[in-house]
Enzyme design. Sequence first.
Site, PDB file in Angstrom:
ATOM      1  N   LYS A   1       0.807  -1.225   0.000  1.00  0.00           N
ATOM      2  CA  LYS A   1       0.000   0.000   0.000  1.00  0.00           C
ATOM      3  C   LYS A   1       0.842   1.278   0.000  1.00  0.00           C
ATOM      4  CE  LYS A   1      -4.011  -2.102   2.225  1.00  0.00           C
ATOM      5  NZ  LYS A   1      -5.038  -1.973   3.273  1.00  0.00           N
TER       6      LYS A   1
ATOM      7  N   ASP B   1     -10.415   2.398   2.890  1.00  0.00           N
ATOM      8  CA  ASP B   1     -10.783   1.674   4.125  1.00  0.00           C
ATOM      9  C   ASP B   1     -11.589   2.560   5.077  1.00  0.00           C
ATOM     10  OD1 ASP B   1      -9.597  -0.696   3.362  1.00  0.00           O
ATOM     11  OD2 ASP B   1      -7.662  -0.197   4.262  1.00  0.00           O
TER      12      ASP B   1
ATOM     13  N   GLY C   1      -1.859  -0.274  10.642  1.00  0.00           N
ATOM     14  CA  GLY C   1      -2.286   0.402   9.419  1.00  0.00           C
ATOM     15  C   GLY C   1      -3.789   0.597   9.363  1.00  0.00           C
TER      16      GLY C   1
HETATM   17  P1  ATR Z   1      -2.631  -3.829  10.901  1.00  0.00           P
HETATM   18  O1  ATR Z   1      -1.712  -3.000  10.071  1.00  0.00           O
HETATM   19  O2  ATR Z   1      -3.386  -4.859  10.120  1.00  0.00           O
HETATM   20  O3  ATR Z   1      -3.564  -2.998  11.741  1.00  0.00           O
HETATM   21  P2  ATR Z   1      -0.486  -4.484  12.777  1.00  0.00           P
HETATM   22  O4  ATR Z   1       0.334  -3.343  12.318  1.00  0.00           O
HETATM   23  O5  ATR Z   1       0.154  -5.808  12.909  1.00  0.00           O
HETATM   24  O6  ATR Z   1      -1.731  -4.748  11.859  1.00  0.00           O
HETATM   25  O7  ATR Z   1      -1.171  -4.057  14.165  1.00  0.00           O
HETATM   26  C1  ATR Z   1      -1.761  -4.971  15.010  1.00  0.00           C
HETATM   27  C2  ATR Z   1      -2.345  -4.242  16.209  1.00  0.00           C
HETATM   28  O8  ATR Z   1      -2.801  -5.245  17.138  1.00  0.00           O
HETATM   29  C3  ATR Z   1      -1.337  -3.383  16.974  1.00  0.00           C
HETATM   30  O9  ATR Z   1      -2.019  -2.283  17.521  1.00  0.00           O
HETATM   31  C4  ATR Z   1      -0.869  -4.351  18.072  1.00  0.00           C
HETATM   32  O10 ATR Z   1      -0.362  -3.723  19.221  1.00  0.00           O
HETATM   33  P3  ATR Z   1       1.203  -3.311  19.319  1.00  0.00           P
HETATM   34  O11 ATR Z   1       1.352  -2.047  18.522  1.00  0.00           O
HETATM   35  O12 ATR Z   1       1.452  -3.112  20.755  1.00  0.00           O
HETATM   36  O13 ATR Z   1       1.970  -4.457  18.723  1.00  0.00           O
HETATM   37  C5  ATR Z   1      -2.169  -5.043  18.391  1.00  0.00           C
HETATM   38  N1  ATR Z   1      -1.949  -6.329  19.074  1.00  0.00           N
HETATM   39  C6  ATR Z   1      -1.540  -7.479  18.520  1.00  0.00           C
HETATM   40  N2  ATR Z   1      -1.456  -8.456  19.453  1.00  0.00           N
HETATM   41  C7  ATR Z   1      -1.825  -7.889  20.642  1.00  0.00           C
HETATM   42  C8  ATR Z   1      -1.960  -8.362  21.993  1.00  0.00           C
HETATM   43  N3  ATR Z   1      -1.679  -9.641  22.305  1.00  0.00           N
HETATM   44  N4  ATR Z   1      -2.363  -7.471  22.932  1.00  0.00           N
HETATM   45  C9  ATR Z   1      -2.634  -6.186  22.633  1.00  0.00           C
HETATM   46  N5  ATR Z   1      -2.539  -5.672  21.368  1.00  0.00           N
HETATM   47  C10 ATR Z   1      -2.142  -6.515  20.386  1.00  0.00           C
END
Ligand code: ATR
Length: 282
Positions: free
Chosen positions: A66, A102, A131
Amino acid sequence: MTLRACVTGQPVTYSRSPLLHGYWLKAYGIDGAYEREEVPPETAADFYRSLAVRGYAGCNVTLPNKEIAFSVLDEADESAAALGAANTLWLEGGKLHGASTDGYGFIANLDASAPGWDGARNCALVVGAGGASRAVVHALVGRGFDRVVLANRTLERAETVASLFGPRVRPLAFDRIVEVMGEADILVNCTSLGMKGSDPLTLDLGRLRPEAVVSDIVYVPLMTPLLKAASAAGFRTVDGLGMLLHQGVPGFRRWFGVTPEVTPELRAVLVEDLRAKGQLEA
Ligand code: ATR
């Protein structure tokens, strides 16, 4: 002449966009095709620059391309410019245009599925700072919310996202979510928590106002544990599938010249696909 568009990224095997756009092409009797193109990031810039040569009217862009797509645009719409990312590209007057749809899909889905969801546009609580969260936060600010509270496990990530959008977006540490739940018109899960195979997002929903709407951008499973709990507690809930359907509308209109409708029949086709793949439930 058959109009052609495609979904690009790596992987695109699991994309539901061909099902979505294929449904609309058939429903509107359009001589068009919507294909899958596996495009690794290494060759993505070249691919997007050569859309016309490849015979495409435009394309969708999914992970991880993207930002690359955004970087090769001749014209970025406001959403793409704000996010530095594009998920929908089209050719217009020989130029490559791009948008990030989105946020539009997120808002259009709420408007259609939960009228009045924005309440007094007072406070929105967004959990997650990846994202997808950026697009949602941008859309909520655009809708006129006074305050968008952005809670994330890693506070610095929330601060980085908030800094892109000005003072109406406030970062918050994950363990302080309870402090703002009582003020939120809407709670949105933008984390990967609740996805099939992940832990659920567990919050004390009893702190929300009764008229608050609970929304999840995850749609595999369709009924995430968060939505199940919210629904059982009597809150209006909005699942992530509708966002997927609505975000496809602007692209289809650009490529094929018809503004398609998101109907219950279309949703049923996608739900059936989720069911067939065992993805309805956690
Ligand atoms: P995307 O771009 O699809 O939104 P991403 O960049 O992988 O995906 O983001 C995933 C989100 O889920 C993040 O906000 C992540 O928190 P962190 O920034 O602290 O990594 C959150 N996330 C994933 N696993 C988590 C968990 N076990 N507890 C709390 N937040 C979680």
